[in-house]
Design an enzyme around this catalytic site. Structure first.
Site, short mmCIF file in Angstrom:
data_model
loop_
_atom_site.label_atom_id
_atom_site.label_comp_id
_atom_site.label_asym_id
_atom_site.label_seq_id
_atom_site.Cartn_x
_atom_site.Cartn_y
_atom_site.Cartn_z
N SER A 107 -23.79 -27.12 -47.28
CA SER A 107 -23.40 -28.52 -47.39
C SER A 107 -23.06 -29.08 -46.01
O SER A 107 -22.30 -28.48 -45.26
CB SER A 107 -22.19 -28.62 -48.32
OG SER A 107 -21.80 -29.95 -48.39
N GLY A 108 -23.61 -30.19 -45.69
CA GLY A 108 -23.34 -30.85 -44.41
C GLY A 108 -24.26 -30.38 -43.30
O GLY A 108 -24.11 -30.80 -42.16
N THR A 112 -30.16 -33.69 -46.44
CA THR A 112 -30.53 -35.03 -46.91
C THR A 112 -31.12 -35.84 -45.76
O THR A 112 -32.14 -36.53 -45.94
CB THR A 112 -29.29 -35.73 -47.50
OG1 THR A 112 -28.79 -34.89 -48.54
CG2 THR A 112 -29.63 -37.08 -48.06
N ASN A 157 -18.69 -32.67 -45.92
CA ASN A 157 -19.71 -33.67 -45.59
C ASN A 157 -19.26 -35.02 -46.13
O ASN A 157 -18.88 -35.14 -47.29
CB ASN A 157 -21.04 -33.24 -46.26
CG ASN A 157 -22.16 -34.15 -45.91
OD1 ASN A 157 -21.98 -35.16 -45.22
ND2 ASN A 157 -23.35 -33.80 -46.36
N SER A 160 -21.94 -36.13 -48.98
CA SER A 160 -22.48 -34.90 -49.58
C SER A 160 -23.23 -35.23 -50.87
O SER A 160 -22.74 -35.98 -51.72
CB SER A 160 -21.32 -33.96 -49.88
OG SER A 160 -21.83 -32.80 -50.46
N SER A 161 -24.42 -34.67 -50.98
CA SER A 161 -25.19 -34.88 -52.21
C SER A 161 -24.56 -34.07 -53.31
O SER A 161 -24.45 -32.86 -53.20
CB SER A 161 -26.64 -34.42 -52.02
OG SER A 161 -27.15 -34.92 -50.81
N GLY A 387 -26.35 -27.90 -50.89
CA GLY A 387 -26.34 -26.65 -50.11
C GLY A 387 -25.33 -25.65 -50.65
O GLY A 387 -24.47 -25.97 -51.48
N GLU A 389 -22.23 -23.60 -51.15
CA GLU A 389 -20.86 -24.07 -50.91
C GLU A 389 -19.85 -22.96 -51.15
O GLU A 389 -19.97 -22.21 -52.13
CB GLU A 389 -20.51 -25.20 -51.89
CG GLU A 389 -21.23 -26.47 -51.62
CD GLU A 389 -20.83 -27.57 -52.59
OE1 GLU A 389 -21.00 -28.74 -52.22
OE2 GLU A 389 -20.39 -27.27 -53.73
N1 LIG Z 1 -30.65 -35.19 -37.59
C1 LIG Z 1 -29.44 -35.70 -37.60
N2 LIG Z 1 -29.09 -36.59 -36.67
C2 LIG Z 1 -27.85 -37.13 -36.67
N3 LIG Z 1 -26.90 -36.85 -37.59
C3 LIG Z 1 -27.22 -35.97 -38.56
C4 LIG Z 1 -28.50 -35.36 -38.63
N4 LIG Z 1 -28.52 -34.56 -39.70
C5 LIG Z 1 -27.31 -34.66 -40.29
N5 LIG Z 1 -26.52 -35.49 -39.61
C6 LIG Z 1 -25.12 -35.88 -39.93
O1 LIG Z 1 -24.60 -34.94 -40.80
C7 LIG Z 1 -24.12 -35.48 -41.98
C8 LIG Z 1 -24.40 -34.59 -43.17
O2 LIG Z 1 -25.77 -34.45 -43.36
P1 LIG Z 1 -26.41 -34.37 -44.77
O3 LIG Z 1 -25.79 -35.32 -45.67
O4 LIG Z 1 -27.87 -34.46 -44.60
O5 LIG Z 1 -26.00 -32.95 -45.21
P2 LIG Z 1 -26.53 -32.18 -46.45
O6 LIG Z 1 -27.12 -30.92 -45.95
O7 LIG Z 1 -27.38 -33.01 -47.29
O8 LIG Z 1 -25.19 -31.81 -47.19
P3 LIG Z 1 -24.93 -31.71 -48.72
O9 LIG Z 1 -25.46 -30.42 -49.17
O10 LIG Z 1 -23.48 -31.80 -48.82
O11 LIG Z 1 -25.62 -32.84 -49.29
C9 LIG Z 1 -24.84 -36.76 -42.10
O12 LIG Z 1 -24.08 -37.69 -42.80
C10 LIG Z 1 -25.04 -37.18 -40.64
O13 LIG Z 1 -23.91 -37.82 -40.19
MG LIG Z 2 -27.21 -33.90 -48.99
#
Ligand SMILES: Nc1ncnc2c1ncn2[C@@H]1O[C@H](COP(=O)(O)OP(=O)(O)OP(=O)(O)O)[C@@H](O)[C@H]1O
Ligand SMILES: [Mg+2]
Length: 1137
Positions: A107-108, A112, A157, A160-161, A387, A389
């Site tokens: 996660s994070g 996404t 996050n 977070s999705s 992701g 957790e």
């Molecule tokens: N390529 C990137 N460039 C800039 N910031 C990023 C990038 N990837 C992720 N982030 C930052 O990290 C944060 C978390 O990313 P994201 O929501 O994609 O995580 P996730 O893997 O989907 O987590 P979860 O499993 O909780 O959904 C985003 O809100 C963003 O601020």
């Molecule tokens: Mg996500």
């Protein structure tokens, strides 16, 4: 000029982990750190992309970058997520292979974000056009909507999705997007009612309260203050860098683009508001007489408002919160709910309401983005699932999420590591086995149908009797005790007996990514996912179309007593489907790593990265790549791709593909250890070798292209030249023709000039000659003419002379003959005279002789006697002829025979007179006395009227009858007859003119010697009897009318009424008779007859002028009489045609 680039250019660390000189975990992490520090967040392991979350925006996703990576070889540029997206898209478009992009990480870690980057890249490079752009826009805009409802701030996050998402993007054969299908996996709905410390509820709640207008909030009966709502945890309501209000606008806009109707948006917002309201409903205990506890709603206001929002009857919902109806053996039993149960029911309703709303949103979006065309689609799936957790307190949701990640890891292992090794073996390539951890055993622990944790949980949930989370843990403890990845304090496995990090109510699983301690509390409940039927029925009753749709089981007509599948089994099934789906596609991996736990940029926590790289099996991944071969390709496609690198294989290789490849590779300067020949494929050890091949191929292609270009250009220019030449010939031909024509025209025109000069000169010469000739001819002609003239004149003169001579002869002859004739005539005349004279003389002679002879016989006065005798004879003859030609004896016969001798003229006239007198006497002697009187009267009439009155001529032929009415004989007039003593001289019907108006009335007019009488025609009654001495005069007109005025002596007894104006057909007779009576009577004067067209009469006192005018005959009425005024009476007499 094209810039030659390569992955190796300006490399920081190594771009591909396979290229690490010394492969150790340290060098691996060090490489990641080095690159991370230089903002190189992407690193390859072969075709797998490792993505480090930078936690800050980097300028590497610009449209220029998109262009840079577009249609470039995967290894050509420095590692980037766009390179992977491009590779996947091109292989989908050009090689017709369905793709899936598997994004994993905790996660994070940035899954996404990565999925959005892939989607935006594909959207940027695929086709364009109005329709395509709309589809792209809808696909992209589905993200903000789903994120608002399905994402939340967690400790790990901020976005977070809280649901799993797999999106299939569908393309047509050209690579243009047609639409998509989104599948969602298990929303973490427990978050709706409760959030762990430092976390938030789903974004939409905060967005609605911050971003909606005052009006909207009022309509939704909401307050902007978060603290008013139990379901919104207060401690983390505001998130740094998150503008809820702006995001709300974005979400609304996105909903509109995706195709939500305004009323649908409203319904969705009403449901969100209803969930918030639901959270505010609180219960208080109330003891009942039977000792049981009952719950009551503390403040019904929220309930009321919620019911109003959803159109639910308040009492129905209130009851559903107080009672639970259980059906057992066809019997319904209602049991009361205590406060805890009521809260449970409320939260279950809130969770269900929200999670069903979320599922509805996904299906509604699917409806909008559904591909229209029925043709075969190519599919690119993007998997962004929650992701792995590990929280302090992990519950059923984490268990499920981690199970899903376990499955994904397994598919990764299967497709990359195992598949790879197995392929080497299959292809007969020498292979040193690489040890890697296969997590199939953990998956089995969870999902095994007999003794897997999920199966046991289901079993426990369905089991009759008291079921609690503890009984479930007990079961686990007995069945999974021996499992090497299962740990529990109370399991039969004695090694955990003293493990104090393991609480009694928990079990621990050694996941591929680490150990996770799960608290069993709530497992059974959450797996059951029960919503009391009373609640679902209450929801179904709502007067709100969306709510009704969300609770179909509430329909009393469709009561289904079968238990719905548990949450665990549902999830297991959908994960199974997903895995099968992924296996049919070409996988592309993005392994996301979070560099620190603080969501901070530039911070690289080595231990954390090391941990992630370990559990993600990245090292094994590199090892397998390095130990094996970086690239493989079937011989056929390899030969097809690189055959241009060797003259022997170019352009066609006739023989088995493998031999072709061997020949090809033998010819190339590639060390033999760099590649191996498998059974059906060639294996290339290093990417560099592949790059080399690709580079050579590119050069070759360029050369070929140059060759083709050369030939084409040669052909093109030759054709162009030939065309030019041909056209030049045509042009020069045309020009020559033109020049020659010009020249010819010039020569021609000068020739014509010369010709004309010569011809002119010749002509003039000729003309001169001809003129001379002509003059000569003319002179000759003139001379001839003169000559001929002279001759002719001479001839003429001669002829004329001749004619004159002839004429003279004739004339002379004629004269001669005339003279002869005259002489003859004179002679003959003389002769005739002489003969006549002779005859006369002879006659006289004879007479004389006779007289001389007979003289002796006559006396001396015999001559006189002869004369008298002759006269006598003549008279005798005259009288005799007169006697025979006497005219008739009628006095009016004017004939008389013609006079025979002039000397008898006087006698003849006298005889005529005497004869006329005689015949008149004769005629008269025949007359009777009456007739005589009549003729006398007629004669008198003639004297009176002839040439004076126009009526007269017509009266001449009428006999004067007198008594027209035969008054003495007709018995009708007996009375009248007796009144008149005298002899009636005239009796006739006359028209008496009314003195006042001029209209006529019929009256009988009687005339005796003494008087005249006017009597009524019908009755015979005497109207007036006037003694004739009273009559002074009679006036008549000169015209053809029968009007006459009898003018009476003034002062006489008869003249009281005035004069009489009468009209009669026998006017002439009446007047004549009146006149004759006057003439014969000795005692009085003769009556005056006044003939004039204007005369005066005395009517009573008035002297009226009677005027006769010429008029026109009307209606057969010949004469009309009209009293014009008291002085004038006008009689209109028609002119005779
Ligand atoms: N390529 C990137 N460039 C800039 N910031 C990023 C990038 N990837 C992720 N982030 C930052 O990290 C944060 C978390 O990313 P994201 O929501 O994609 O995580 P996730 O893997 O989907 O987590 P979860 O499993 O909780 O959904 C985003 O809100 C963003 O601020
Ligand atoms: Mg996500």
């Amino acid at each position: 000029m094209e810039v030659k680039t390569s992955l190796l250019d300006n490399m920081i660390g190594v771009g591909d982990m396979v290229l690490l000189e010394v492969l150790t975990e340290d060098s691996f992490i060090e490489n990641l750190r080095k690159r991370f520090d230089h903002n190189e967040i992407y690193t390859y392991i072969g075709s797998v992309v490792i993505s480090m979350n930078p936690y800050r925006p980097l300028p590497i996703y610009t449209p220029e970058k998109v262009e840079e990576y577009r249609n470039r070889n995967f290894y050509e540029l420095s590692p980037h997520i766009f390179a992977l997206a491009d590779e996947a898209y091109r292989s989908l478009r050009d090689q017709d292979k369905d793709q899936c992009i598997l994004i994993t990480g905790e996660s994070g870690a940035g899954k996404t974000e990565a999925s959005k980057l892939v989607m935006s890249y594909v959207a940027a490079v695929c086709g364009k056009g109005q329709e395509v752009n709309k589809v792209k826009e809808q696909l992209l805009q589905s993200n903000p909507v789903l994120e608002a409802f399905g994402n939340a701030k967690t400790v790990r996050n901020d976005n977070s999705s809280r649901f799993g998402k797999y999106m299939d993007i569908e393309f047509d054969f050209k690579g243009d997007p047609l639409g998509g299908v989104i599948s969602n996996y298990l929303l973490e709905k427990s978050r709706v009612v409760k959030q762990p410390r430092g976390e938030r509820n789903f974004h939409i709640f905060y967005q609605l309260l911050s971003g909606a207008s005052d009006d909207t909030l009022k309509r939704l009966k909401l307050d902007r203050d978060f603290s008013k709502y139990n379901y919104l945890s207060l401690d983390s309501a505001a998130v740094n860098g998150l503008d809820d209000a702006a995001n709300f606008r974005t979400v609304r806009n996105a909903m509109q683009i995706v195709g939500f109707m305004e009323d649908e948006v409203q319904s969705v917002l009403e449901l969100v508001a209803a969930v918030l309201k639901l959270g505010n409903i609180e219960f208080k205990p109330e003891s009942r007489s039977n000792g049981t506890d009952e719950s009551r709603i503390k403040d019904k206001n929220d309930l009321k408002e919620m019911c109003e929002l959803l159109g639910i009857e308040q009492s129905v919902l209130e009851r559903a919160f107080s009672y639970r109806t259980v059906e057992a053996k066809m019997e319904k039993v209602a049991t009361t709910l205590n406060v805890a149960q009521a809260y449970y029911a409320r939260d279950a309703l809130a969770k269900n309401l929200y999670s069903r709303l979320f599922t509805w949103l996904v299906s509604r979006i699917n409806e909008s983005i559904k591909a229209q065309a029925k043709t075969r689609h190519k599919v690119m799936g993007v998997l962004d699932i929650y992701g792995f957790e590990i929280f302090e307190d992990n519950s059923f949701e984490q268990f499920i999420i981690n199970y899903c990640n376990e499955k994904l890891q397994q598919i990764f292992i299967e497709l990359t590591l195992r598949e790879e090794q197995e392929e080497y073996i299959r292809e007969g390539i020498e292979w040193t086995n690489i040890e890697y951890f296969n997590n199939a055993i953990i998956c089995d622990l969870i999902e095994n149908n007999q003794n897997g944790i999920l199966a046991m949980l289901d079993e426990e949930c369905l089991r009759p009797g008291t079921v609690t989370d503890e009984t479930f843990l007990d079961k686990l403890n007995t069945i999974c005790a021996e499992h090497q990845h299962f740990e529990s304090r109370l399991s039969k496995n004695s090694k955990f007996l003293n493990d104090h990090s393991l609480p009694h109510s928990c079990f621990r699983i050694q996941h591929y990514a680490g150990k996770v301690l799960y608290r069993v509390e709530g497992f059974v409940d959450k797996n059951n996912d029960l919503l009391y039927r009373d609640l679902s029925q209450a929801m179904y009753k709502a007067n709100h179309s969306l709510i009704k749709q969300l609770f179909p089981e509430g329909n009393p007509a469709k009561v289904n007593l079968k238990r719905p599948p548990t949450a665990g089994s549902q999830f297991k099934a959908s994960v199974g489907t997903l895995m099968r789906n992924l296996q049919t596609k070409n996988p592309n991996y993005i392994r996301c790593i979070k560099p620190n736990d603080k969501k901070a940029s530039h911070v690289f926590t080595e231990s954390l990265v090391r941990h992630q790289s370990r559990y993600l099996g990245l090292m094994e991944n590199v090892r397998v790549r390095r130990a094996g071969y970086a690239f493989r390709q079937p011989y056929e496609s390899c030969l097809e791709r690189y055959k241009m690198l060797c003259k022997r294989t170019w352009p066609h290789w006739k023989g088995p593909a493998r031999e072709g490849v061997e020949v090809l590779m033998g010819e190339l300067p590639v060390p033999a250890e760099e590649y191996s020949y498998g059974r059906s494929k060639i294996f290339i050890r290093n990417p560099r070798t592949l790059f080399f091949l690709e580079e050579r191929r590119r050069q070759c292609l360029q050369e070929l292209a140059t060759l083709i270009q050369k030939i084409y250009r040669g052909w093109k220019w030759r054709t162009y030249f030939l065309r030019l030449k041909k056209s030049q010939i045509v042009v020069s031909a045309w020009y020559r023709r033109y020049a020659q024509q010009k020249k010819y025209d010039k020569i021609k025109s000068s020739t014509i000039v010369m010709q004309s000069y010569i011809r002119g000169w010749q002509a003039r010469k000729l003309l001169r000659r001809l003129k001379y000739q002509k003059r000569c001819e003319e002179a000759v002609t003139t001379i001839t003419a003169y000559w001929h003239g002279t001759q002719a004149r001479m001839e003429l003169r001669r002829l004329k002379q001749e004619v004159r001579n002839k004429h003279a002869v004739t004339v002379i002859w004629a004269y001669w003959l005339g003279t002869k004739a005259r002489r003859e005539l004179r002679r003959l005349k003389e002769e005739a005279r002489r003969k006549h004279a002779v005859a006369v003389i002879w006659a006289y002679w004879q007479g004389l002789k006779v007289r001389r002879e007979y003289r002796k016989y006559f006396r001396a006065n015999a001559g006189r006697k002869i004369y008298e005798f002759t006269i006598q004879r003549i008279m005798q003859k005259y009288f005799l002829s007169l006697k025979s030609s006497m005219p008739s004896k009628s006095p009016i016969d004017k004939n008389w025979p013609a006079r025979p001798y002039l000397f008898l003229d006087a006698v003849h006239t006298e005889l005529r007179r005497i004869f006329h007198l005689w015949r008149c006497k004769k005629y008269r002697s025949q007359f009777t006395e009456e007739k005589k009187a009549v003729y006398e009267e007629k004669l008198e009439a003639s004297k009176l009227f002839k040439d004076k009155k126009a009526l007269y001529p017509s009266s001449v032929s009428q006999p004067f009858k007198g008594d027209y009415l035969e008054i003495r004989k007709n018995p009708k007039y007996q009375k009248l007859n007796s009144a008149v003593e005298e002899k009636v001289l005239l009796a006739d019907v006359v028209n008496k003119i009314n003195r006042a108006n001029g209209k006529g009335t019929a009256r009988i007019f009687l005339l005796t010697k003494k008087n005249f009488v006017l009597a009524d025609q019908k009755t015979g009654q005497v109207k007036a009897s006037v003694p004739l001495p009273d009559l002074t005069s009679v006036s008549v007109s000169t015209q053809s009318d029968g009007f006459f005025a009898l003018r009476l002596k003034e002062g006489s007894a008869s003249a009281v009424k005035g004069d009489f104006l009468l009209s009669s057909e026998h006017l002439i007779e009446i007047i004549t008779k009146l006149h004759r009576i006057g003439a014969t009577a000795a005692d009085r004067e003769q009556i005056d007859i006044d003939i004039s067209d204007e005369f005066l009469v005395q009517f009573k006192q008035d002297k009226v002028c009677v005027k006769f005018v010429q008029g026109v005959a009307k209606n057969g009425n010949s004469v009309s009489c009209k009293r014009k005024n008291n002085r004038l009476l006008e009689v209109s007499v028609p002119t005779k045609a």
